[in-house]
Design an enzyme around this catalytic site. Sequence first.
Site, PDB file in Angstrom:
ATOM      1  N   ASN A   1      55.360  15.068   8.414  1.00 43.23           N
ATOM      2  CA  ASN A   1      55.051  16.378   8.066  1.00 43.23           C
ATOM      3  C   ASN A   1      56.138  17.484   8.250  1.00 43.23           C
ATOM      4  O   ASN A   1      57.267  17.008   8.036  1.00 43.23           O
ATOM      5  CB  ASN A   1      53.948  16.621   9.196  1.00 43.23           C
ATOM      6  CG  ASN A   1      54.636  16.815  10.565  1.00 43.23           C
ATOM      7  OD1 ASN A   1      55.443  16.979  10.870  1.00 43.23           O
ATOM      8  ND2 ASN A   1      53.471  16.462  11.538  1.00 43.23           N
TER       9      ASN A   1
ATOM     10  N   ASN B   1      47.164  10.138  17.190  1.00 45.86           N
ATOM     11  CA  ASN B   1      48.873  10.176  16.333  1.00 45.86           C
ATOM     12  C   ASN B   1      49.317  11.331  17.045  1.00 45.86           C
ATOM     13  O   ASN B   1      48.865  12.389  17.105  1.00 45.86           O
ATOM     14  CB  ASN B   1      48.572   9.988  14.938  1.00 45.86           C
ATOM     15  CG  ASN B   1      47.870  11.213  14.350  1.00 45.86           C
ATOM     16  OD1 ASN B   1      48.473  12.332  13.972  1.00 45.86           O
ATOM     17  ND2 ASN B   1      46.586  11.043  14.097  1.00 45.86           N
TER      18      ASN B   1
ATOM     19  N   LYS C   1      51.468  17.869  40.511  1.00 48.35           N
ATOM     20  CA  LYS C   1      51.414  19.412  40.362  1.00 48.35           C
ATOM     21  C   LYS C   1      50.664  19.777  39.454  1.00 48.35           C
ATOM     22  O   LYS C   1      50.760  19.346  38.081  1.00 48.35           O
ATOM     23  CB  LYS C   1      52.707  19.560  40.713  1.00 48.35           C
ATOM     24  CG  LYS C   1      53.428  19.184  41.716  1.00 48.35           C
ATOM     25  CD  LYS C   1      55.150  19.553  41.859  1.00 48.35           C
ATOM     26  CE  LYS C   1      55.110  21.121  41.858  1.00 48.35           C
ATOM     27  NZ  LYS C   1      56.467  21.517  42.184  1.00 48.35           N
TER      28      LYS C   1
ATOM     29  N   TYR D   1      50.313  14.376   3.305  1.00 50.78           N
ATOM     30  CA  TYR D   1      51.818  14.342   3.994  1.00 50.78           C
ATOM     31  C   TYR D   1      52.749  14.346   2.866  1.00 50.78           C
ATOM     32  O   TYR D   1      52.626  14.016   1.759  1.00 50.78           O
ATOM     33  CB  TYR D   1      52.055  13.036   4.724  1.00 50.78           C
ATOM     34  CG  TYR D   1      51.251  13.070   6.233  1.00 50.78           C
ATOM     35  CD1 TYR D   1      51.968  13.329   7.326  1.00 50.78           C
ATOM     36  CD2 TYR D   1      49.800  13.054   6.148  1.00 50.78           C
ATOM     37  CE1 TYR D   1      51.181  13.663   8.443  1.00 50.78           C
ATOM     38  CE2 TYR D   1      49.072  13.060   7.492  1.00 50.78           C
ATOM     39  CZ  TYR D   1      49.699  13.267   8.459  1.00 50.78           C
ATOM     40  OH  TYR D   1      48.882  13.523   9.656  1.00 50.78           O
TER      41      TYR D   1
ATOM     42  N   ALA E   1      50.787  23.663   8.837  1.00 50.76           N
ATOM     43  CA  ALA E   1      52.494  23.861   8.979  1.00 50.76           C
ATOM     44  C   ALA E   1      52.879  23.076  10.260  1.00 50.76           C
ATOM     45  O   ALA E   1      54.163  23.112  10.473  1.00 50.76           O
ATOM     46  CB  ALA E   1      52.624  25.278   8.861  1.00 50.76           C
ATOM     47  N   ASN E   2      52.108  22.538  11.019  1.00 51.46           N
ATOM     48  CA  ASN E   2      52.581  21.653  12.179  1.00 51.46           C
ATOM     49  C   ASN E   2      53.410  22.325  13.058  1.00 51.46           C
ATOM     50  O   ASN E   2      54.461  21.753  13.760  1.00 51.46           O
ATOM     51  CB  ASN E   2      53.206  20.487  11.929  1.00 51.46           C
ATOM     52  CG  ASN E   2      52.130  19.436  11.281  1.00 51.46           C
ATOM     53  OD1 ASN E   2      52.008  19.173  10.013  1.00 51.46           O
ATOM     54  ND2 ASN E   2      51.119  18.940  12.049  1.00 51.46           N
TER      55      ASN E   2
ATOM     56  N   GLU F   1      45.677  21.949  18.364  1.00 46.93           N
ATOM     57  CA  GLU F   1      46.038  20.450  18.810  1.00 46.93           C
ATOM     58  C   GLU F   1      47.015  19.976  19.748  1.00 46.93           C
ATOM     59  O   GLU F   1      46.981  19.050  20.220  1.00 46.93           O
ATOM     60  CB  GLU F   1      46.230  19.408  17.495  1.00 46.93           C
ATOM     61  CG  GLU F   1      47.675  20.037  16.927  1.00 46.93           C
ATOM     62  CD  GLU F   1      47.726  19.057  15.658  1.00 46.93           C
ATOM     63  OE1 GLU F   1      48.506  18.268  15.251  1.00 46.93           O
ATOM     64  OE2 GLU F   1      46.809  19.279  14.496  1.00 46.93           O
TER      65      GLU F   1
ATOM     66  N   SER G   1      39.264  13.646  10.097  1.00 47.63           N
ATOM     67  CA  SER G   1      39.278  12.166   9.853  1.00 47.63           C
ATOM     68  C   SER G   1      40.452  11.795   8.828  1.00 47.63           C
ATOM     69  O   SER G   1      41.052  12.461   8.009  1.00 47.63           O
ATOM     70  CB  SER G   1      38.047  11.990   8.649  1.00 47.63           C
ATOM     71  OG  SER G   1      38.038  10.563   8.043  1.00 47.63           O
ATOM     72  N   TYR G   2      40.902  10.549   9.090  1.00 44.13           N
ATOM     73  CA  TYR G   2      42.158  10.027   8.371  1.00 44.13           C
ATOM     74  C   TYR G   2      41.624   8.748   7.765  1.00 44.13           C
ATOM     75  O   TYR G   2      41.430   7.661   8.227  1.00 44.13           O
ATOM     76  CB  TYR G   2      43.279   9.359   9.437  1.00 44.13           C
ATOM     77  CG  TYR G   2      43.840  10.781  10.147  1.00 44.13           C
ATOM     78  CD1 TYR G   2      44.808  11.352   9.537  1.00 44.13           C
ATOM     79  CD2 TYR G   2      43.538  11.062  11.474  1.00 44.13           C
ATOM     80  CE1 TYR G   2      45.482  12.459   9.985  1.00 44.13           C
ATOM     81  CE2 TYR G   2      44.183  12.094  12.129  1.00 44.13           C
ATOM     82  CZ  TYR G   2      45.261  12.817  11.436  1.00 44.13           C
ATOM     83  OH  TYR G   2      45.921  13.873  11.788  1.00 44.13           O
TER      84      TYR G   2
END
Length: 388
Positions: free
Chosen positions: A19, A53, A100, A155, A213-214, A264, A341-342
């Site tokens: 990515n 993942n 902690k 990807y 855009a991760n 995420e 879903s992948y």
Amino acid sequence: MRIVEIREETLPISSSIRNAFIDFTKMTLSLVAVITDVERDGKPVVGYGFNSNGRYGQGSLMRERIVPRIMEARPEDLLDETGDNLDPSLIWDVMMANEKPGGHGERSVAVGTLDMAIWDAVAKIEGKPLFRLLAERYGNNQPDNKVFVYAAGGYYQPGRGIQGLRDEMQSYLDRGYTTVKAKIGGAPLAEDLQRIEAVLDMLGPGQSLAVDANGRFDRKTAIEYAEALSAYDLFWYEEPVDPLDYEAQADVAAVYAKPLATGENLFSMQDARNLIRYGGLRPDKDWLQFDCALSYGLVEYLRTLSMLEENGWSASRCIPHGGHQMSLNIAAGLGLGGNESYPDLFQPFGGFPDGVAVENGYITMPDLPGIGFEGKSDLYKVMQDLSA
């Protein structure tokens, strides 16, 4: 009853894909089996779990800290009030003993993976699909038997051009998905726009594209992309900036009128609350992607859902990251907006039980005890190898 043994194995889910931020050539995950002394059909009940993942396997952390706490606890201190089943909340407290607050990183993945296996065992002991159990305990007693799912992919891959991207997306549409997702930020803006337009040109009525855009962009670049993406009718613009840069996220929301998605990579209720407070997100149009397998499990996810309700957000605005059956059960049982879903990636851990098809963007939940792993033959074989 008691937990007899907990086993963990670190497995590869490596791939040549990338990515905007990382490649997956050395990606791993942890698979765990929680073995109980309860028997069903002459066999011990075993709960299974694994992490999503994008984060690596957490075997050493589990073996050194988390699992010993469970196994050293008095068995009766891990049971619900009936004494006939495990209590995930009590076990969660044991797992987090002497930890902690803050620093929600790798340990949240270790706890979330074990939490998944515990819930799988709990539902199997009850003899119910997890989504029905959740609807009874925490929902309105009426699970959603049909759940919206979208196909994540797109990807960057070596040697694959625009036509390869189109072929991939068409394969998802042919399998019944109506929303597909592609990566951005790993190429110059002009090239990303070419990829977006190539996919949009192939979509028909009722079909849509999301982009991700991760967390790659700084504020300036994220806004530059937001201005360019505003010309398209996208399902969402996902994770434009670093997940913890709430101010930058709010700045993007101020200029991008269409739906955003993020969350995420936030691994606790507290981080999710900060996003809601300071990220500029809009509860009528934006999407939240918190992933229980990465964020301390369902016990913590229930706290997050309560926090969202207190702040005027509906659970239906949550579409979790990860593409796994645990979030699918949560979506069906607690009224989330759907699930990632992948269809082809990260196998055998991605996807649905055998025979479950996508129809017009939705799947129908199978009536399988627990999370339903036993219904996915390639995945269940790997799980059986660990628990045998």
